[in-house]
Design an enzyme around this catalytic site. Sequence first.
Site, PDB file in Angstrom:
ATOM      1  N   GLU A 275       9.397  -0.937   9.352  1.00  0.00           N
ATOM      2  CA  GLU A 275      10.448  -0.530   8.421  1.00  0.00           C
ATOM      3  C   GLU A 275      10.020  -0.690   6.945  1.00  0.00           C
ATOM      4  O   GLU A 275      10.472   0.059   6.085  1.00  0.00           O
ATOM      5  CB  GLU A 275      11.729  -1.319   8.724  1.00  0.00           C
ATOM      6  CG  GLU A 275      12.962  -0.889   7.974  1.00  0.00           C
ATOM      7  CD  GLU A 275      13.354   0.584   8.185  1.00  0.00           C
ATOM      8  OE1 GLU A 275      13.044   1.143   9.250  1.00  0.00           O
ATOM      9  OE2 GLU A 275      13.968   1.154   7.262  1.00  0.00           O
TER      10      GLU A 275
ATOM     11  N   HIS B 120       7.048   0.006   5.685  1.00  0.00           N
ATOM     12  CA  HIS B 120       6.367   1.258   5.345  1.00  0.00           C
ATOM     13  C   HIS B 120       7.388   2.401   5.196  1.00  0.00           C
ATOM     14  O   HIS B 120       7.276   3.228   4.296  1.00  0.00           O
ATOM     15  CB  HIS B 120       5.386   1.659   6.449  1.00  0.00           C
ATOM     16  CG  HIS B 120       4.279   0.673   6.702  1.00  0.00           C
ATOM     17  ND1 HIS B 120       4.107   0.061   7.914  1.00  0.00           N
ATOM     18  CD2 HIS B 120       3.276   0.226   5.906  1.00  0.00           C
ATOM     19  CE1 HIS B 120       3.038  -0.731   7.869  1.00  0.00           C
ATOM     20  NE2 HIS B 120       2.521  -0.660   6.652  1.00  0.00           N
TER      21      HIS B 120
ATOM     22  N   GLY C 243       3.973  -1.257  -1.828  1.00  0.00           N
ATOM     23  CA  GLY C 243       5.003  -2.273  -1.638  1.00  0.00           C
ATOM     24  C   GLY C 243       4.765  -3.512  -2.484  1.00  0.00           C
ATOM     25  O   GLY C 243       3.627  -3.945  -2.673  1.00  0.00           O
TER      26      GLY C 243
ATOM     27  N   ASP D 218       2.642  -6.758  -1.297  1.00  0.00           N
ATOM     28  CA  ASP D 218       1.242  -6.993  -1.652  1.00  0.00           C
ATOM     29  C   ASP D 218       1.121  -6.864  -3.177  1.00  0.00           C
ATOM     30  O   ASP D 218       0.555  -5.904  -3.684  1.00  0.00           O
ATOM     31  CB  ASP D 218       0.354  -5.984  -0.918  1.00  0.00           C
ATOM     32  CG  ASP D 218       0.481  -6.134   0.586  1.00  0.00           C
ATOM     33  OD1 ASP D 218      -0.235  -6.952   1.166  1.00  0.00           O
ATOM     34  OD2 ASP D 218       1.344  -5.447   1.182  1.00  0.00           O
TER      35      ASP D 218
ATOM     36  N   MET E  75       8.409  -8.177   6.313  1.00  0.00           N
ATOM     37  CA  MET E  75       7.830  -7.371   7.396  1.00  0.00           C
ATOM     38  C   MET E  75       6.348  -7.170   7.143  1.00  0.00           C
ATOM     39  O   MET E  75       5.917  -6.969   6.010  1.00  0.00           O
ATOM     40  CB  MET E  75       8.531  -6.022   7.479  1.00  0.00           C
ATOM     41  CG  MET E  75       9.925  -6.156   8.005  1.00  0.00           C
ATOM     42  SD  MET E  75      10.632  -4.539   8.332  1.00  0.00           S
ATOM     43  CE  MET E  75      12.296  -5.036   8.743  1.00  0.00           C
TER      44      MET E  75
ATOM     45  N   ARG F 270       1.029  -7.715  10.684  1.00  0.00           N
ATOM     46  CA  ARG F 270       0.431  -8.922  11.263  1.00  0.00           C
ATOM     47  C   ARG F 270       1.473  -9.846  11.902  1.00  0.00           C
ATOM     48  O   ARG F 270       1.107 -10.763  12.628  1.00  0.00           O
ATOM     49  CB  ARG F 270      -0.386  -9.678  10.214  1.00  0.00           C
ATOM     50  CG  ARG F 270      -1.653  -8.921   9.825  1.00  0.00           C
ATOM     51  CD  ARG F 270      -2.593  -9.731   8.945  1.00  0.00           C
ATOM     52  NE  ARG F 270      -3.876  -9.078   8.799  1.00  0.00           N
ATOM     53  CZ  ARG F 270      -4.257  -8.370   7.724  1.00  0.00           C
ATOM     54  NH1 ARG F 270      -3.440  -8.234   6.701  1.00  0.00           N
ATOM     55  NH2 ARG F 270      -5.456  -7.810   7.680  1.00  0.00           N
TER      56      ARG F 270
HETATM   57  P1  AMP Z   1      -0.443  -1.993   4.996  1.00  0.00           P
HETATM   58  O1  AMP Z   1      -0.294  -0.977   6.088  1.00  0.00           O
HETATM   59  O2  AMP Z   1      -0.091  -3.371   5.400  1.00  0.00           O
HETATM   60  O3  AMP Z   1      -1.752  -1.879   4.273  1.00  0.00           O
HETATM   61  O4  AMP Z   1       0.656  -1.619   3.917  1.00  0.00           O
HETATM   62  C1  AMP Z   1       0.772  -0.324   3.405  1.00  0.00           C
HETATM   63  C2  AMP Z   1       1.769  -0.326   2.272  1.00  0.00           C
HETATM   64  O5  AMP Z   1       3.016  -0.801   2.744  1.00  0.00           O
HETATM   65  C3  AMP Z   1       1.364  -1.254   1.123  1.00  0.00           C
HETATM   66  O6  AMP Z   1       1.712  -0.647  -0.107  1.00  0.00           O
HETATM   67  C4  AMP Z   1       2.187  -2.469   1.376  1.00  0.00           C
HETATM   68  O7  AMP Z   1       2.476  -3.209   0.217  1.00  0.00           O
HETATM   69  C5  AMP Z   1       3.449  -1.857   1.926  1.00  0.00           C
HETATM   70  N1  AMP Z   1       4.204  -2.827   2.703  1.00  0.00           N
HETATM   71  C6  AMP Z   1       3.774  -3.565   3.757  1.00  0.00           C
HETATM   72  N2  AMP Z   1       4.751  -4.384   4.185  1.00  0.00           N
HETATM   73  C7  AMP Z   1       5.817  -4.161   3.384  1.00  0.00           C
HETATM   74  C8  AMP Z   1       7.137  -4.713   3.312  1.00  0.00           C
HETATM   75  N3  AMP Z   1       7.569  -5.658   4.142  1.00  0.00           N
HETATM   76  N4  AMP Z   1       7.965  -4.245   2.343  1.00  0.00           N
HETATM   77  C9  AMP Z   1       7.548  -3.296   1.479  1.00  0.00           C
HETATM   78  N5  AMP Z   1       6.333  -2.736   1.506  1.00  0.00           N
HETATM   79  C10 AMP Z   1       5.483  -3.166   2.438  1.00  0.00           C
END
Ligand code: AMP
Length: 282
Positions: A35, A37, A147, A150, A184, A187
């Site tokens: 959610e 993403h 997001g 990060d 969220m 991992r």
């Molecule tokens: P990742 O797939 O973990 O590399 O994340 C892809 C994008 O989704 C990055 O911009 C993250 O910061 C964002 N993201 C991951 N988890 C969350 C979350 N819980 N809330 C908002 N954005 C998120």
Amino acid sequence: MLLLTTITGVRARRRDLRLQGRTVALVPTMGAIHEGHLCLVDRARELADEVWATVFVNPTQFGPGEDFAHYPRDLEHDRALLAGRGVALLFAPSDKEIYPRPSATVVDLPELTAGLCGTFRPGHFRGVALVVTKLLSIAQPEWAVFGAKDWQQAAVIRRLVEDLNLPVRIEVAPTVREADGLAMSSRNAYLDPDERRAATVLIRALRAAETAITSGERDGEAIRRVLTEVVASEPRAQLQYAAVVDPDTLQELARIGRLALLALAAHVGATRLIDNLLVEVP
Ligand code: AMP
């Protein structure tokens, strides 16, 4: 939703859209879509005519001994979720498509990556900066959405876009949380039920530190101590760092002014989790 795996395909689609005068907002991800993403997708939809997403588990941002090989991958699942949320194009390239040979080019922002996660994941942000630069160059979106979860990554991307004059606007969307406050993350799937319960210690620590600030505490070290103590109260959690920093420069704050970013990384069992909270002093 169009699923593309080649750079040539993405470029052709981009050309067509430009001729139609349509704009694109890009949401880069490593898949295992949740959610968090999908809320980036929702935000992206407000910014441009089409939302494009990428699913690419970027090998260059994982260190030796990290979870690259085990990172959750399920393209069919991701595809259904992204399509259901109105993504028009999903780019899911192979490693070879993105790295036909090792990159001789380094995108490095040492000022922003020496601290926080950068201290414990050497080379990680070079991998992130490289792949995001490549994805922006491939898709040429008007917007890219990241997001706040990060935060350091978003700060790095904002700065590289500014420094390199990349023709894209960066949007950072708020962290999406589970009902109990856990941020969220793909991992979180690694956590067993006891660890899942223990993992809420990150947001509990952040909120305790926020309360200290709203109650008048302005000393950076004292606030850092609140973070450390709350994490120490959870036997399953092992703190990696607790920091009180300027949200833009990411430099440690000795005293809090108007804005402070509280940031944490901790292992819960074998899983490394991060979280942060932006605190605005009234
Ligand atoms: P990742 O797939 O973990 O590399 O994340 C892809 C994008 O989704 C990055 O911009 C993250 O910061 C964002 N993201 C991951 N988890 C969350 C979350 N819980 N809330 C908002 N954005 C998120």
